[in-house]
Design a protein around this motif. Structure first.
Motif, PDB file in Angstrom:
ATOM      1  N   SER A 210     -10.672  -1.001  -1.466  1.00 62.10           N
ATOM      2  CA  SER A 210      -9.419  -1.198  -0.509  1.00 62.10           C
ATOM      3  C   SER A 210      -8.312  -2.219  -1.121  1.00 62.10           C
ATOM      4  N   ASP A 211      -8.702  -2.852  -2.230  1.00 63.09           N
ATOM      5  CA  ASP A 211      -7.477  -3.750  -2.831  1.00 63.09           C
ATOM      6  C   ASP A 211      -6.690  -3.101  -3.592  1.00 63.09           C
TER       7      ASP A 211
ATOM      8  N   ALA B 137      -3.782  -1.049  -4.884  1.00 60.95           N
ATOM      9  CA  ALA B 137      -2.365  -1.368  -4.151  1.00 60.95           C
ATOM     10  C   ALA B 137      -1.468  -1.813  -5.398  1.00 60.95           C
TER      11      ALA B 137
ATOM     12  N   TYR C 283       0.834  -1.198   0.038  1.00 59.70           N
ATOM     13  CA  TYR C 283       0.026   0.105   0.098  1.00 59.70           C
ATOM     14  C   TYR C 283       0.838   1.455  -0.195  1.00 59.70           C
TER      15      TYR C 283
END
Lengths: 116, 112
Positions: free
Chosen positions: B84-85, B87, B39
């Motif tokens: 949120s994945d 990255a 991240y």
């Protein structure tokens, strides 16, 4: 418990200066690794320490790069006479003793080095 | 010598869509294979690993990967992408018992 920590988080330096990057491994981890991540590239292995054995320096790109580790504690990566191509994120990782089986490497947040 | 190739420096998916990140490796010995996620401004986090045994391995956050020896592949999948994945994902192969050889990474972009 605490993870791998690295300092500084960011370092800006002028071409030709020397820099020192620090890594604090997880307590009890005998193996320590340094990797370099240049923009758009994967991580490149630099050097590996295992306990009191001689380090594996096969990934160091030039003799301007060196690293030390005292026992099973802190390590410092030193870059002498920095060049612009040294600009990268330097990542440190540590793991339990490597003895014929893989042990997971835990990575620190990295030090972003910018050479002007 | 081991090497890793990740196809696609960037992959874009919509939220809820299938995620597929490709990884091919070369290794002179039975490989240990890994997927890491990074991240922004953080270190690498292990998603999953294959060492021996079952070729379909499940990791954190709903990701899984399948080791296919005949195809020298270890592709990463997730049935339904979440914001949120987003990255950068790195595939890696173990060299000996110590150092990791990484691919160049794939940036996953997730749009609403």
């Amino acid at each position: 418990g605490a993870g791998v920590s690295q300092s500084p988080s960011n370092k800006v330096t002028e071409k030709g200066k020397d820099v020192e990057l620090r890594c604090d491994p997880i307590s009890g981890h005998t193996a320590l690794y340094w990797y370099r991540q240049r923009l758009g590239q994967g991580l490149e292995f630099l050097i590996y320490f295992q306990g009191n054995s001689a380090p594996d320096k096969s990934g160091l790109p030039s003799d301007r790069f060196s690293a030390e580790r005292t026992g099973e504690s802190v390590s410092t990566l030193t870059i002498q006479r920095t060049q612009q191509e040294d600009s990268a994120v330097y990542l440190c990782a540590s793991s339990r003793r490597v003895s014929g089986a893989y042990n997971e490497q835990f990575f620190g947040p990295g030090t972003r080095l910018t050479v002007l | 010598a081991q090497s890793v190739t990740q196809l696609g420096s960037h992959v874009s998916v919509s939220e809820g869509a299938l995620v597929l990140l490709r990884c091919n490796y070369s290794s002179s010995v039975p490989p240990y294979l890994f997927w890491y996620v990074q991240y922004p401004n953080q270190g690498l986090q292990l998603l999953l690993k294959y060492t021996t045994g079952a070729t379909l391995v499940k990791g954190i956050n709903g990701f899984e990967a399948e080791f296919k020896k005949s195809e020298t592949s270890f592709h990463l999948t997730k049935p339904s992408a979440h914001m949120s994945d987003a990255a950068e994902y790195f595939c890696a192969v173990l060299s000996g018992y110590s150092t990791l050889t990484f691919g160049k990474g794939t940036m996953l972009l997730v749009s609403p």
